[in-house]
Design an enzyme around this catalytic site. Structure first.
Site, short mmCIF file in Angstrom:
data_model
loop_
_atom_site.label_atom_id
_atom_site.label_comp_id
_atom_site.label_asym_id
_atom_site.label_seq_id
_atom_site.Cartn_x
_atom_site.Cartn_y
_atom_site.Cartn_z
N THR A 95 0.84 -1.19 0.00
CA THR A 95 0.00 0.00 0.00
C THR A 95 0.87 1.24 0.00
O THR A 95 2.07 1.19 0.26
CB THR A 95 -0.90 0.05 1.25
OG1 THR A 95 -0.09 0.37 2.39
CG2 THR A 95 -1.60 -1.26 1.48
N SER A 153 0.88 3.52 2.11
CA SER A 153 1.22 3.99 3.45
C SER A 153 2.28 3.15 4.13
O SER A 153 3.12 3.67 4.84
CB SER A 153 -0.04 4.00 4.33
OG SER A 153 -0.58 2.70 4.43
N CYS A 154 2.24 1.84 3.92
CA CYS A 154 3.14 1.01 4.73
C CYS A 154 3.95 0.02 3.94
O CYS A 154 4.79 -0.67 4.50
CB CYS A 154 2.33 0.25 5.79
SG CYS A 154 1.14 -0.90 5.09
N GLY A 155 3.74 -0.10 2.63
CA GLY A 155 4.56 -1.01 1.87
C GLY A 155 4.28 -2.46 2.22
O GLY A 155 3.14 -2.86 2.39
N CYS A 196 3.71 -4.67 4.48
CA CYS A 196 3.39 -4.69 5.90
C CYS A 196 3.60 -6.07 6.49
O CYS A 196 3.01 -7.05 6.07
CB CYS A 196 1.94 -4.27 6.11
SG CYS A 196 1.57 -2.61 5.49
#
Length: 282
Positions: free
Chosen positions: A112, A114-116, A118
């Site tokens: 994503t 936002s966080c790659g 995860c």
């Protein structure tokens, strides 16, 4: 090719006055990365520098480390029912005989903005796949005053951010503070991949005497990408995560957080910061 920005109608309220107007937004679209024809990952990104993004992603995965290990990168046609090309799927072809690390191509990783990746990575994974140790001999030495100037230089180079206010950025600087490259994206990890991918294509890996500056926080994944590219210094304008600090301490990465004005916190790799000069001025 996808557009970096798009226009949308917005209801604007200012001091009780209501109006409608078009607004410029940063584009966000999925990019599927295939490796030798096999689906590997999907990331939400800002279109542009897609080939560099894919190459940089594979550097962080331990697949690529030299330009001659990359045969080519192409957009995949036939991505839609009518056979048209969306420019949202790329296939990376590696040189024949290149030994692949154990990255489990069938995992269909989803990342994503936002966080790659995860929860996917771990300290052990980085240790086993890193092509290089962080090897800057003699060590890069940075004056705090030099580090303090870098965020303004990064901000001045963010062209799309000026139009949208909705992008993260990553920049590479020399140890003298000269800007080498800057990339923007909705995801910090994508911006870093674009930087690293361009370095791979240009044959300049490992980036052993550079400083990586990122907008926002320093996650474990960003520290991982710095280590995998051989970058000795990672600086962020916001906080690092605990796992990012652990990785930096284990690998010898210098990790600087809360780089704002003349203030900063050094979480690991203090030997690269000219502390005596800082103390003398304090």
């Amino acid at each position: 090719m996808g557009r970096v920005t798009e226009r949308r109608k917005v209801l604007r309220i200012r001091d009780g006055v209501v109006s409608t107007r078009p607004d410029t937004l940063v584009a966000e679209e999925p990019l599927e990365i295939r490796l030798n024809g096999k689906p590997l990952a999907i990331t939400m990104r800002t279109p542009g520098d897609d080939f560099a993004l894919a190459a940089g992603f594979l550097v962080s995965e331990g697949v690529l480390g030299r330009a001659d290990e990359l045969t080519n990168i192409v957009y995949c046609a036939g991505a839609t029912v009518d056979g048209s090309n969306t420019y949202n799927i790329v296939d990376v072809r590696t040189a024949p005989g290149l030994v692949m690390p154990d990255i489990t191509l069938e995992r269909n990783v989803y990342t994503t903005s936002s966080c790659g990746l995860c929860g996917k990575a771990s300290l052990d994974a980085v240790r086993t796949t890193a092509r290089w140790t962080i090897h800057d001999t003699p060590p890069v030495r940075l004056e705090p005053e030099l580090l303090a100037r870098l965020p303004d230089r990064l901000r001045a180079a963010q062209q799309v951010f000026d139009r949208t206010g909705g992008l993260h950025a990553a920049a590479l600087f020399t140890e003298e503070g000269e800007l080498v490259d800057v990339r923007e994206d909705v995801g910090r990890h994508n911006a870093v991949d674009k930087l690293v991918g361009r370095a791979l294509q240009n044959g300049t890996l490992p980036l052993s005497r550079t400083v990586l500056l990122v907008s926002g926080r320093a996650s474990f994944e960003l520290a991982q990408k710095a280590v995998m590219a051989g970058i000795p210094v990672l600086a962020a304008v916001s906080a690092p995560s605990s796992l990012a600090v652990d990785l930096a301490a284990e690998t010898g990465l210098t990790l600087v957080g809360f780089l704002r004005g003349s203030s900063m916190n050094v979480y690991a790799g203090e030997h690269r910061i000219a502390l005596q000069a800082a103390a003398a001025q304090g």
